[in-house]
Design an enzyme around this catalytic site. Sequence first.
Site, PDB file in Angstrom:
ATOM      1  N   GLU A 115       1.081  -1.132   0.152  1.00 28.31           N
ATOM      2  CA  GLU A 115      -0.133   0.054   0.066  1.00 28.31           C
ATOM      3  C   GLU A 115       0.628   1.336   0.236  1.00 28.31           C
ATOM      4  O   GLU A 115       1.843   1.431   0.581  1.00 28.31           O
ATOM      5  CB  GLU A 115      -0.718   0.053   1.273  1.00 28.31           C
ATOM      6  CG  GLU A 115      -1.907  -1.011   1.455  1.00 28.31           C
ATOM      7  CD  GLU A 115      -2.155  -1.162   3.064  1.00 28.31           C
ATOM      8  OE1 GLU A 115      -2.098  -0.246   3.770  1.00 28.31           O
ATOM      9  OE2 GLU A 115      -2.581  -2.215   3.239  1.00 28.31           O
ATOM     10  N   LYS A 117       2.296   4.487   1.121  1.00 29.82           N
ATOM     11  CA  LYS A 117       2.443   5.083   2.633  1.00 29.82           C
ATOM     12  C   LYS A 117       1.867   6.727   2.492  1.00 29.82           C
ATOM     13  O   LYS A 117       2.557   7.415   1.829  1.00 29.82           O
ATOM     14  CB  LYS A 117       3.701   5.235   3.363  1.00 29.82           C
ATOM     15  CG  LYS A 117       3.803   5.624   4.512  1.00 29.82           C
ATOM     16  CD  LYS A 117       4.975   5.166   5.256  1.00 29.82           C
ATOM     17  CE  LYS A 117       4.978   5.592   6.786  1.00 29.82           C
ATOM     18  NZ  LYS A 117       4.950   7.013   7.089  1.00 29.82           N
ATOM     19  N   ASP A 119       0.857  10.595   2.875  1.00 30.68           N
ATOM     20  CA  ASP A 119       1.688  11.397   3.814  1.00 30.68           C
ATOM     21  C   ASP A 119       0.674  12.421   4.412  1.00 30.68           C
ATOM     22  O   ASP A 119       0.322  13.524   3.979  1.00 30.68           O
ATOM     23  CB  ASP A 119       2.502  12.304   3.086  1.00 30.68           C
ATOM     24  CG  ASP A 119       3.549  12.692   3.729  1.00 30.68           C
ATOM     25  OD1 ASP A 119       3.802  12.495   4.920  1.00 30.68           O
ATOM     26  OD2 ASP A 119       4.443  13.366   3.349  1.00 30.68           O
ATOM     27  N   TYR A 227      -6.676   2.095   6.495  1.00 32.92           N
ATOM     28  CA  TYR A 227      -5.559   0.973   6.131  1.00 32.92           C
ATOM     29  C   TYR A 227      -5.646  -0.082   7.372  1.00 32.92           C
ATOM     30  O   TYR A 227      -4.766  -0.952   7.149  1.00 32.92           O
ATOM     31  CB  TYR A 227      -4.154   1.852   6.178  1.00 32.92           C
ATOM     32  CG  TYR A 227      -3.988   2.597   7.184  1.00 32.92           C
ATOM     33  CD1 TYR A 227      -3.345   2.100   8.565  1.00 32.92           C
ATOM     34  CD2 TYR A 227      -3.447   3.994   6.980  1.00 32.92           C
ATOM     35  CE1 TYR A 227      -2.992   2.987   9.699  1.00 32.92           C
ATOM     36  CE2 TYR A 227      -2.956   4.847   8.060  1.00 32.92           C
ATOM     37  CZ  TYR A 227      -2.773   4.347   9.214  1.00 32.92           C
ATOM     38  OH  TYR A 227      -2.557   5.356  10.230  1.00 32.92           O
ATOM     39  N   LYS A 316      10.665   3.849   2.635  1.00 26.50           N
ATOM     40  CA  LYS A 316      10.743   5.303   2.090  1.00 26.50           C
ATOM     41  C   LYS A 316      11.107   5.447   0.783  1.00 26.50           C
ATOM     42  O   LYS A 316      12.100   5.037   0.456  1.00 26.50           O
ATOM     43  CB  LYS A 316      11.143   6.029   3.227  1.00 26.50           C
ATOM     44  CG  LYS A 316      10.804   5.768   4.766  1.00 26.50           C
ATOM     45  CD  LYS A 316       9.073   6.463   5.083  1.00 26.50           C
ATOM     46  CE  LYS A 316       9.212   7.889   5.259  1.00 26.50           C
ATOM     47  NZ  LYS A 316       9.520   8.094   6.596  1.00 26.50           N
ATOM     48  N   CYS A 410      20.518  44.704 -16.155  1.00 27.37           N
ATOM     49  CA  CYS A 410      20.795  43.245 -16.463  1.00 27.37           C
ATOM     50  C   CYS A 410      22.045  42.801 -16.173  1.00 27.37           C
ATOM     51  O   CYS A 410      23.006  43.465 -16.458  1.00 27.37           O
ATOM     52  CB  CYS A 410      20.589  43.081 -18.002  1.00 27.37           C
ATOM     53  SG  CYS A 410      20.777  41.274 -18.539  1.00 27.37           S
ATOM     54  N   CYS A 413      23.950  42.160 -19.538  1.00 22.35           N
ATOM     55  CA  CYS A 413      24.195  43.088 -20.552  1.00 22.35           C
ATOM     56  C   CYS A 413      23.968  44.699 -20.202  1.00 22.35           C
ATOM     57  O   CYS A 413      24.022  45.275 -20.781  1.00 22.35           O
ATOM     58  CB  CYS A 413      23.152  42.916 -21.714  1.00 22.35           C
ATOM     59  SG  CYS A 413      21.815  43.403 -21.491  1.00 22.35           S
ATOM     60  N   CYS A 428      14.815  42.090 -18.437  1.00 23.91           N
ATOM     61  CA  CYS A 428      15.968  42.860 -19.493  1.00 23.91           C
ATOM     62  C   CYS A 428      15.356  43.520 -20.328  1.00 23.91           C
ATOM     63  O   CYS A 428      14.651  42.903 -21.351  1.00 23.91           O
ATOM     64  CB  CYS A 428      17.164  41.938 -19.388  1.00 23.91           C
ATOM     65  SG  CYS A 428      18.210  42.669 -20.638  1.00 23.91           S
ATOM     66  N   CYS A 434      21.151  41.620 -25.842  1.00 23.77           N
ATOM     67  CA  CYS A 434      21.501  40.781 -24.621  1.00 23.77           C
ATOM     68  C   CYS A 434      21.993  39.414 -24.899  1.00 23.77           C
ATOM     69  O   CYS A 434      21.325  38.605 -25.535  1.00 23.77           O
ATOM     70  CB  CYS A 434      20.529  40.764 -23.406  1.00 23.77           C
ATOM     71  SG  CYS A 434      20.899  39.806 -22.118  1.00 23.77           S
TER      72      CYS A 434
END
Length: 674
Positions: A115, A117, A119, A227, A316, A410, A413, A428, A434
């Site tokens: 199954e 797990k 969280d 579960y 895990k 920037c 440039c 920019c 650039c």
Amino acid sequence: MIQTYNRKQLEQLKEEINQHNYRYYVLDDPSVPDAEYDRLMRQLQAIETEHPEWLTPDSPSQRIGANPLSAFSEIVHQIPMLSLDNAFSDEELLDFERRIKERLKSDAEIEYACEPKLDGIAVSLLYRDGLFVQGATRGDGYRGEDISQNLRTIPSIPLKLIGEGWPRILEVRGEVYMPKKGFEEFNRRALAADEKPFVNPRNAAAGSLRQLDPKITAKRPLEMCCYSAGLVEDGELPDRHTQVLQQLHQWGFRVNDQMSVVRGIDACINYYRQLGNKRDQLHYEIDGIVFKVNSLPLQQALGFVSRAPRWAIAYKFPAQEEMTRLLDVEFQVGRTGAITPVARLQPVFVGGVTVSNATLHNMDEIERLDVRVGDTVIVRRAGDVIPQVVSVVLAQRPDDAEVISFPSRCPVCDSEILRNIGEAVARCTGGLYCSAQRKQAIKHFASRKAMDIEGLGDKLVDALVDEGLVETVADIFNLRSEQLSKLERMGDKSADNLLKALEKSKKTSLNRFIYALGIREVGEATALNLANHFGSLEKVQTASEESLLSVPDIGPIVAKHINTFFQQPHNLDIIAQLRTAGVHWPENEPRPVAELPLQGKTFVLTGTLERMTRDQAKAELQALGAKVSGSVSAKTDYLVAGTNAGSKLSKAKSLELEIIDEEEFIRCLSEWRA
Ligand code: IVH
């Protein structure tokens, strides 16, 4: 006309609502439209208002949330709620099985229940005579808090069991969690209302259950999946774990849709790998897989050691969140000049890889997180998503932590950086002056879904621009072998291969070419729509904003971007150079979009296709006018199911959608194309 009801009719109405509830929240298989459900609910509320003496705690109307509490009271778990041992490697899982066999003094093959797990937060639900009477948190495993009022508001928790044959006293255990979508939606709203978002779905579930006012909990999108059973009195349950869960499912509980029974630990490892690959597609967060010996008599024989059972283990997944230090913030310039702050991190192993950079998105995000250089931060990497800084551990902020300021020019440039009002992104203004923007434009042009120039990767583009060999995308077709082979790590052979790839890429299609130009907001799908609609580049180039608006999915903003792009003389110049260099595509007759055979049809692709990639299948479908969506809903017209299709297939079945396998799909494609 005022209708009068008797008690029996009220009970029937409650029963009917419970059934709809079960179909909707437990089976994910709604039986009536929402409006009908709402109508029944209002009817129920009206009767109960008329006859308050008929109101019972198991009524579906009682989920809306009772009055706030001043504190939660304590409850004692008659059977302790223990935790699970963890495994972090295949070896540890093999050890787990070895210990079981030693203890059982038997080498017989063992059946395991596998199954995900979940969280979330563990809860215990107590039913007396089929009615929900108490719900509690796990607490320290022996004593928890009575959160009955909050649990009542969760629609997938039955207030009254369905069917018959349940024990007089039945304790059901499981996990309350917030599905990913609900979590994202909740956070979006919290941010819009200037409230603090939750760091992850688990905290969101915990925070929602800890509310003293159940009306708040009622508004949170929580689900509960069971579960195991706990206390059972005056009644019996089957003697295999998975059968117990099936029984609970029939009585009205959600059980995990990925649950599987396997034999032997190698099959468990296999399941772990398979689910690991699917982890991102699940609608809820999981942090590993729980393996349980399926036979309850064997579980009994194995018993417990300290606080965990010998018959179960949690394998895990690599953690998706870790703590590390923010060393610096750099500002990167994207293809359209967008400036993105990037966190340089003390390298940390998270989500299965070592991460040393994470996005900070934009200045608003930096301010929201209140993150400073030197801070300890939590970094999250889930699946293939770019790693993100999700929060700051304020308690560990050093005295010399540095506030981050956004540059006004920037970093590449030195052009001015501007931020339009109402936009989060600053850009920019250097355009193709650039070099960062030029590099990104070339990388995009060469990429797989654009001109697909094999061998022209990011590093090579950087080198070509830095060496002054290439300024615009048109220059790459003028590269000569002797120029290339002078570059670092580029021999004669690779230079030759690149020239061949460049030659090959010149034969392309109109939609790829339009996409490759990198017009703002024009992705693959829009490029394809443009190509289909207009049929030739000249027509796209000269289209007015108004005529662009008649192309599917193009709104005023995108129309403006397209129009502006083709009004820039330097863009037209580059296009002319590309064509002179030999870039070409078959000119189509414009196909009015409504004539495309799959116009208005929505497809979902799932499972593994053997004879083409998903990208290819998607491109084929889009070229025929179809929309390709990532999730199955009542709006889906066709589900194309490859091998190992999972939950999307089950959902499509339950919605009775048209499902086709790969073979049939390929056959249909040739028909649709004809
Ligand atoms: S069984 C005695 N099954 O994991 C065994 N637990 O670390 C009891 N959890 O407190 C737990 N998914 O909150 C079990 N499929 C699952 C689970 C699961 C999540 C959580 C549960 C428990 C914790 C143990």
